[in-house]
Write an enzyme that holds these catalytic residues in place. Structure first.
Site, PDB file in Angstrom:
ATOM      1  N   GLY A   1       0.728   4.886   2.023  1.00 59.34           N
ATOM      2  CA  GLY A   1       0.307   5.739   3.277  1.00 59.34           C
ATOM      3  C   GLY A   1       0.369   7.272   3.049  1.00 59.34           C
ATOM      4  O   GLY A   1       1.243   7.867   2.227  1.00 59.34           O
ATOM      5  N   GLY A   2       0.200   7.737   4.077  1.00 61.16           N
ATOM      6  CA  GLY A   2       0.441   9.471   4.152  1.00 61.16           C
ATOM      7  C   GLY A   2       1.858   9.702   3.905  1.00 61.16           C
ATOM      8  O   GLY A   2       2.336  10.682   3.477  1.00 61.16           O
TER       9      GLY A   2
ATOM     10  N   LYS B   1       5.985   0.968   7.652  1.00 60.02           N
ATOM     11  CA  LYS B   1       5.645   2.103   6.632  1.00 60.02           C
ATOM     12  C   LYS B   1       6.804   3.047   6.542  1.00 60.02           C
ATOM     13  O   LYS B   1       7.655   3.197   7.552  1.00 60.02           O
ATOM     14  CB  LYS B   1       4.612   2.956   7.535  1.00 60.02           C
ATOM     15  CG  LYS B   1       4.121   4.407   6.971  1.00 60.02           C
ATOM     16  CD  LYS B   1       3.395   5.026   7.934  1.00 60.02           C
ATOM     17  CE  LYS B   1       1.932   4.310   8.064  1.00 60.02           C
ATOM     18  NZ  LYS B   1       1.225   4.924   8.933  1.00 60.02           N
TER      19      LYS B   1
ATOM     20  N   GLY C   1       0.946  -1.222   0.065  1.00 60.30           N
ATOM     21  CA  GLY C   1       0.083   0.093   0.135  1.00 60.30           C
ATOM     22  C   GLY C   1       0.889   1.230  -0.166  1.00 60.30           C
ATOM     23  O   GLY C   1       1.976   1.260   0.029  1.00 60.30           O
TER      24      GLY C   1
ATOM     25  N   PRO D   1       5.513   4.495   1.143  1.00 60.21           N
ATOM     26  CA  PRO D   1       5.048   2.992   0.642  1.00 60.21           C
ATOM     27  C   PRO D   1       4.972   2.204   1.935  1.00 60.21           C
ATOM     28  O   PRO D   1       5.785   2.466   2.882  1.00 60.21           O
ATOM     29  CB  PRO D   1       6.308   2.808  -0.212  1.00 60.21           C
ATOM     30  CG  PRO D   1       7.234   3.443  -0.049  1.00 60.21           C
ATOM     31  CD  PRO D   1       6.817   4.891   0.490  1.00 60.21           C
ATOM     32  N   VAL D   2       4.266   1.340   1.899  1.00 61.33           N
ATOM     33  CA  VAL D   2       4.206   0.348   2.964  1.00 61.33           C
ATOM     34  C   VAL D   2       4.515  -1.072   2.566  1.00 61.33           C
ATOM     35  O   VAL D   2       4.008  -1.561   1.698  1.00 61.33           O
ATOM     36  CB  VAL D   2       2.579   0.247   3.645  1.00 61.33           C
ATOM     37  CG1 VAL D   2       2.688  -0.724   4.814  1.00 61.33           C
ATOM     38  CG2 VAL D   2       2.307   1.568   4.155  1.00 61.33           C
TER      39      VAL D   2
ATOM     40  N   ASP E   1      -8.005  12.641  10.940  1.00 63.30           N
ATOM     41  CA  ASP E   1      -7.742  12.069   9.390  1.00 63.30           C
ATOM     42  C   ASP E   1      -8.683  10.832   9.436  1.00 63.30           C
ATOM     43  O   ASP E   1      -8.049   9.666   8.823  1.00 63.30           O
ATOM     44  CB  ASP E   1      -6.184  11.994   9.139  1.00 63.30           C
ATOM     45  CG  ASP E   1      -6.293  12.008   7.361  1.00 63.30           C
ATOM     46  OD1 ASP E   1      -7.195  12.446   6.826  1.00 63.30           O
ATOM     47  OD2 ASP E   1      -5.346  11.505   6.969  1.00 63.30           O
TER      48      ASP E   1
END
Length: 618
Positions: free
Chosen positions: A401-402, A420, A399, A405-406, A518
């Protein structure tokens, strides 16, 4: 109720200060206000309760411990509070007062700070821990288990580097003024190694095992349980039910643990395993009974937490202890000179190599900031993370994220993790990175993602989280076809309720009052059972002064922000509630709040709901 003898208000989410009016109640014999959020000092009027059993375990009480408690108190428990660190609290137990970890700072489950053990000197470094809870010393399959057969609230095993703290009183059992803290089997055990399970340690409120001298590295904590006091037969003893919570390193790892359910019956063994990383030599294992299940019947003094054995084993090969010897004077001197010279040469050579590779570079500002903040979490090396993720192999990317990459990874002990990584292109920076560490490391809840640790190495900033099999709620609801999950209505309801419980903890139940800022479908992760967990605390705000609102710069995701926050910057916990409402609409409708097609057509879920709300006929 001036004639009341027993008052138990445990785990009731009580706030404020202790009421002074309880002091003059001379009939009181037991006062249990443990596991609440009570603050402030102990009232002066409580000196009249010197002959009362008082349990104030796990609150936020502060100030000095009154002298009357230490000098004249009956059975009193003050552990897991925030009292002043003074000579009275220098000992973990004074007379009948248990003050183990009574001066920890106001950070949730700060397991590493036990001030009364600060002067403890380890006899040596241990690479394992084995305790026969409630029993004598014994050897099972070549492994020696330490004895744990004392009835004292605090017990020091100075030879093996561990301490235990047991608090509580069994209200229905007056066989001993100290209460019964041991259990013995009442029926035949259907267990491979029954000698380890014939006795167990009982606790009426809270039982802690605290190791102080473990060598650094990854370990597996194995907790051995067997229900030896209730039975499976048709007698009255088969009616009992036992529930308790398990904490490891200050984190809730099992909620409402039921030995009989886990072991598929009474008299059967079950072992719960948890990976931990020891960085400071300390390990805390705590069992907490929250007054659930059987309380007084069918058998006296058998409820509460129950454990048979603790075994902690290294997930690495421990270093061997150096031997000793003797020899002639001149030959020994020559040998020493040779060894010293070769050691100096080796150190210089290694230093040159490290300098050449840039490993001896000055610390970055981020590394200095992180070290100064002294977060109580595990620190991973960059090499560990690279090995776990196969050097951030794109195939392991799960994924974005803010931060960036994760990646999915696997530690050497088999623990699956999500890493993360802060990207140079990320809109969030070092402050948000440190904010996320500070927030999530102080929070533990079943509906918040668990932070295992972090890595700060030069310009590499990494967070190591638990891996959640079903990724984000956004992918499950409206991601690519191959990632979507068919969610029935009970599951959608469970997800909504889980998110709400996580937010309730942040807003009302945590010692730190936090506004996430958020909340959205991509920041809600799903485990293998589709239980939701809130993640991404980089933008979270701490309300330290219980303000009605915080004026702050706007941060978050448009489409999920509350109007008053987006327009005026006025932030309250209601901003999270608004965002939760948007996510709930997405869960019910199955579509994202805002979808843009062909750069022209835009579908807005909130507008769609408003339109049908005002145009639909009754």
């Amino acid at each position: 109720m001036t004639s009341i003898k027993t008052l138990i208000l445990r785990n009731c989410n009580l706030t404020g200060e202790l009421p002074a009016y309880l002091g003059p109640i001379t009939s009181l014999r037991l006062l249990d206000l443990s596991f609440n959020k009570l603050s402030g000092p102990i009232p002066v009027t409580y000196s009249a309760l010197s002959r009362v059993n008082i349990f104030l375990t796990s609150n936020m009480l502060n100030g000095e411990v009154p002298s009357w408690m230490v000098d004249n108190g009956d059975k009193i428990d003050l552990i897991y509070n925030n009292f002043t660190n003074d000579p009275r609290t220098a000992e973990c137990q004074k007379n009948a007062v248990n003050m183990f970890s009574s001066t920890s700072p106001l950070v949730a489950n700060d397991y590493s700070n036990v001030s009364c053990l600060s002067s403890y000197i380890c006899p040596k470094t241990f690479y394992g821990l084995h305790i026969n809870c409630g029993g004598t010393e014994l050897t099972v399959n070549g492994t020696k288990y330490d004895a744990d057969s004392t009835d004292r609230p605090i017990f020091y095993d100075s030879r093996n580097g561990w301490v235990s703290s047991n608090t509580g009183k069994f209200m229905d059992d007056e066989r001993s003024p100290k209460g019964v803290t041991f259990g013995a089997n009442t029926s035949e055990l259907n267990i491979a190694d029954p000698i380890l399970y014939t006795h167990a340690r009982l606790s009426a409120i809270s039982l802690t095992y605290y190791a102080l001298c473990l060598g650094q590295g990854n370990y597996i904590v194995n907790l051995h349980f067997a229900e030896i006091m209730f039975s499976d037969n048709e007698t009255y003893s088969s009616l009992g039910r036992r529930f308790f919570d398990i904490y490891v390193q200050g984190k809730l790892v099992v909620k409402d643990f039921n030995i009989v359910d886990e072991a598929k019956g009474a008299g059967r063994a079950v072992v719960k395993s948890f990976p931990v990383m020891i960085a400071n030599g300390k390990l805390e294992i705590r069992l907490f009974w929250a007054s659930k299940g059987t309380q007084a019947t069918p058998v006296r003094g058998v409820y509460g937490a129950l454990i048979s054995a603790v075994s902690v084993d290294p997930n690495f090969i421990p270093p061997k202890e150096a031997g000793t010897g003797s020899g002639g004077g001149s030959s020994i001197g020559t040998l020493v000179v040779a060894v010293v010279a070769s050691t100096v040469l080796f150190v210089v050579l290694i230093g040159c190599i490290l300098w050449w590779k840039g490993c001896l570079r000055p610390k970055t500002q981020m590394e200095k900031d992180f070290k100064n903040l002294d977060f109580k979490i595990s620190s991973f090396s960059l090499r560990q993370i690279k090995v776990a993720t196969n050097n951030f192999d794109p195939a392991n990317k799960i994924g974005e994220g803010g931060f960036g990459p994760v990646h999915k990874g696997t530690l050497t002990d088999g623990t699956v993790i999500a890493v993360k990584q802060l990207s140079s292109k990320s809109k969030q920076g070092n402050r948000e990175f440190l904010n996320e560490i500070g927030m999530i490391s102080a929070l533990q809840h079943p509906h918040l993602v668990k932070l295992y640790g972090c890595c700060v190495d030069g310009d590499q900033l990494l967070l190591v989280y638990e891996y959640l099999e079903n990724n984000s709620l956004a992918r499950a609801l409206f991601g690519p076809q191959e990632t979507q999950i068919r969610l029935d209505w009970p599951t959608r309801q469970k997800i909504c309720v889980g998110i709400a419980r996580g937010l309730a903890y942040l807003h009302e139940e945590s010692r730190l009052k936090i506004v996430h800022r958020d909340i959205k479908a991509t920041n809600v992760l799903l485990d293998k059972e589709l239980n939701p967990k809130i993640s991404d605390f980089g933008l979270a705000k701490l309300d330290e002064e219980e303000n009605t609102h915080i004026s702050t710069r706007i941060a978050g995701t448009y489409g999920y922000m509350a109007p008053e926050y987006a327009m005026r910057g006025h932030l309250t916990d209601k901003a999270d509630v608004y965002s939760f409402g948007v996510v709930a609409l997405e869960i019910v409708h199955g579509r994202s709040n805002t979808i843009t097609r062909f750069k022209i057509e835009t579908f807005n879920l909130l507008d769609w709901v408003s339109y049908y709300q005002y145009t639909s006929k009754p």
